[in-house]
Design a protein around this motif. Structure first.
Motif, PDB file in Angstrom:
ATOM      1  N   VAL A  43      -6.930   2.892   3.260  1.00 46.08           N
ATOM      2  CA  VAL A  43      -6.135   2.349   3.240  1.00 46.08           C
ATOM      3  C   VAL A  43      -5.415   0.911   3.295  1.00 46.08           C
ATOM      4  N   HIS A  44      -4.241   0.736   1.998  1.00 45.02           N
ATOM      5  CA  HIS A  44      -3.865  -0.306   1.820  1.00 45.02           C
ATOM      6  C   HIS A  44      -2.803  -0.575   2.287  1.00 45.02           C
ATOM      7  N   ILE A  45      -3.369  -1.841   2.996  1.00 38.61           N
ATOM      8  CA  ILE A  45      -1.651  -2.212   3.909  1.00 38.61           C
ATOM      9  C   ILE A  45      -0.813  -3.496   3.656  1.00 38.61           C
ATOM     10  N   ASN A  46      -0.464  -4.240   3.688  1.00 44.28           N
ATOM     11  CA  ASN A  46       0.383  -5.134   4.038  1.00 44.28           C
ATOM     12  C   ASN A  46       0.550  -6.312   5.295  1.00 44.28           C
ATOM     13  N   PRO A  47      -1.156  -7.101   4.839  1.00 40.92           N
ATOM     14  CA  PRO A  47      -0.536  -7.987   6.662  1.00 40.92           C
ATOM     15  C   PRO A  47       0.587  -8.747   6.400  1.00 40.92           C
ATOM     16  N   GLU A  48       1.621  -9.091   5.517  1.00 41.03           N
ATOM     17  CA  GLU A  48       2.333  -9.298   6.239  1.00 41.03           C
ATOM     18  C   GLU A  48       3.983  -8.914   6.958  1.00 41.03           C
ATOM     19  N   THR A  49       3.474  -7.815   6.268  1.00 43.76           N
ATOM     20  CA  THR A  49       4.856  -6.902   6.925  1.00 43.76           C
ATOM     21  C   THR A  49       4.834  -5.580   8.190  1.00 43.76           C
TER      22      THR A  49
END
Length: 247
Positions: A43-49
């Motif tokens: 799964v792709h995530i946004n590590p900043e948000t």
């Protein structure tokens, strides 16, 4: 816009484990994303948000890291070497996972300030011949040093291969018949440059230590072989010197 990345890549990047190990951790239910147990390593995530937890602890993502090391003698400025200990070998495992590399080089027998980072743009900017980033060294040489050496370095000296160096700033801290202590600032980075510059004046460098690079000064509290992360102010000053940003 912040970039997304695979969950297993993020966890491997921060040292949680290898990608295959991370998949096992996810199956065990040890990884959560935004309050829900992760179901897939891909799964792709946004590590900043997005908030990622491993065993209930937040996973802190850092795209770029910057370390200041007081490089000891006898260690090579490389990421790996089959025969010699490298500066990367001196890092803790939790810091090695960021795949840092030395920004510039210090000879095996030279000690002092060495920057390690995984920011390629920063390295390119600081090492670019066009930027003339100042590097200051403390050099102990055999024999006396005098005002003629200061003037010669200021004008640029001719090395043994015919190359004429850029003007450099030589300061004499002490001068004796058998040994002199000096401080030299150069604005380029030719191979063995400091040693070769003194050799052009008939002197041999017997000890060499780098104490600054651009705006970054060696932390006097760091013993040879020790290192620390740069402060935010130090990192921003280096990025400005290199003409690059965090992205």
């Amino acid at each position: 816009m912040a970039k997304t990345m695979r969950l297993d890549k993020l966890l491997a990047h921060v040292g949680i484990g290898t990608r295959s190990e991370v998949k096992k951790y996810i199956r065990h239910g040890w990884v959560e994303v935004d309050g829900a147990k992760a179901k897939s390593a891909s799964v792709h995530i946004n590590p900043e948000t997005q908030v990622v937890l491993y065993k209930g602890e937040p996973v802190i993502y850092k795209a770029h890291v910057y370390f200041m090391m007081n490089k000891p003698q006898g260690v090579v400025s490389a990421t790996e070497d089959r025969r010699e200990q490298t500066v990367v070998d001196l890092l803790e495992e939790e810091d090695q996972v960021y795949d840092v590399f030395p920004v510039g080089r210090l000879d095996k027998d030279t000690e002092g300030l060495l920057l390690l980072s995984n920011h390629g743009g920063l390295a390119h900017g600081l090492l670019s011949p066009k930027r003339h980033v100042a590097k200051t060294y403390e050099a102990t040489v055999d024999g006396p040093v005098n005002g003629k050496d200061i003037e010669a370095f200021k004008a640029g000296v001719v090395l043994e291969d015919g190359y004429v160096t850029m003007p450099a700033e030589l300061e004499i801290l002490s001068s004796g018949d058998h040994k002199s202590e000096t401080r030299l600032t150069i604005y380029e980075g030719k191979f063995h440059q400091v040693k070769r510059m003194f050799e052009s004046r008939g002197r041999i460098v017997v000890f060499l230590k780098r104490i600054s690079m651009g705006p970054l000064k060696l932390d006097p509290d760091l013993m040879p072989g020790e290192y620390r992360a740069l402060t935010e102010e130090e990192a921003q000053a280096l990025l400005a010197q290199a003409g690059v940003g965090e992205e």
